[in-house]
Design a protein around this motif. Structure first.
Motif, PDB file in Angstrom:
ATOM      1  N   PHE A 173      73.736 -85.651  31.698  1.00  0.00           N
ATOM      2  CA  PHE A 173      74.940 -85.525  32.509  1.00  0.00           C
ATOM      3  C   PHE A 173      75.913 -84.682  31.699  1.00  0.00           C
ATOM      4  CE2 PHE A 173      77.877 -86.724  35.694  1.00  0.00           C
ATOM      5  CZ  PHE A 173      79.112 -86.869  35.069  1.00  0.00           C
ATOM      6  N   VAL A 174      76.341 -83.548  32.242  1.00  0.00           N
ATOM      7  CA  VAL A 174      77.161 -82.600  31.490  1.00  0.00           C
ATOM      8  C   VAL A 174      78.577 -82.571  32.053  1.00  0.00           C
ATOM      9  CG1 VAL A 174      77.441 -80.185  30.833  1.00  0.00           C
ATOM     10  CG2 VAL A 174      75.152 -81.182  30.968  1.00  0.00           C
ATOM     11  N   VAL A 175      79.568 -82.684  31.164  1.00  0.00           N
ATOM     12  CA  VAL A 175      80.979 -82.526  31.510  1.00  0.00           C
ATOM     13  C   VAL A 175      81.557 -81.522  30.535  1.00  0.00           C
ATOM     14  CG1 VAL A 175      83.220 -83.661  31.677  1.00  0.00           C
ATOM     15  CG2 VAL A 175      81.160 -84.909  32.317  1.00  0.00           C
TER      16      VAL A 175
ATOM     17  N   GLU B 204      79.383 -85.332  21.587  1.00  0.00           N
ATOM     18  CA  GLU B 204      79.804 -83.975  21.898  1.00  0.00           C
ATOM     19  C   GLU B 204      78.899 -83.004  21.149  1.00  0.00           C
ATOM     20  OE1 GLU B 204      83.952 -83.202  21.386  1.00  0.00           O
ATOM     21  OE2 GLU B 204      84.525 -85.035  22.424  1.00  0.00           O
ATOM     22  N   ALA B 205      78.597 -81.878  21.798  1.00  0.00           N
ATOM     23  CA  ALA B 205      77.743 -80.877  21.179  1.00  0.00           C
ATOM     24  C   ALA B 205      78.101 -79.502  21.720  1.00  0.00           C
ATOM     25  CB  ALA B 205      76.273 -81.180  21.460  1.00  0.00           C
TER      26      ALA B 205
END
Length: 68
Positions: free
Chosen positions: A32-34, A7-8
């Motif tokens: 891949f971004v969620v 996480e960032a």
């Protein structure tokens, strides 16, 4: 190819990769971004934890899938 997860926070359009993944420096990677804090939209149920079945017969019978 291998996958990692962390996480960032995004600040000024920048995502900082943790030091433990320093081998990614200067490499071409796929992202891949969620978004995890947005409560107004959500991913479909089971998106991140898909079910696995042994065969398609466990999902439905042929007649159920292809109406004639």
């Amino acid at each position: 190819m291998y996958a990692i997860e962390f996480e960032a926070d995004v600040k000024n359009y920048i995502i900082k990769i943790p030091k433990e993944y320093e081998e990614l420096e200067s490499k071409h990677i796929k992202i891949f971004v969620v978004e995890i804090q947005n409560q107004t939209t959500s991913l479909p149920k089971g998106f991140l934890e898909p079910i696995q079945v042994q065969s398609y017969t466990q999902i439905a019978k042929r007649d159920d899938i292809y109406e004639r």
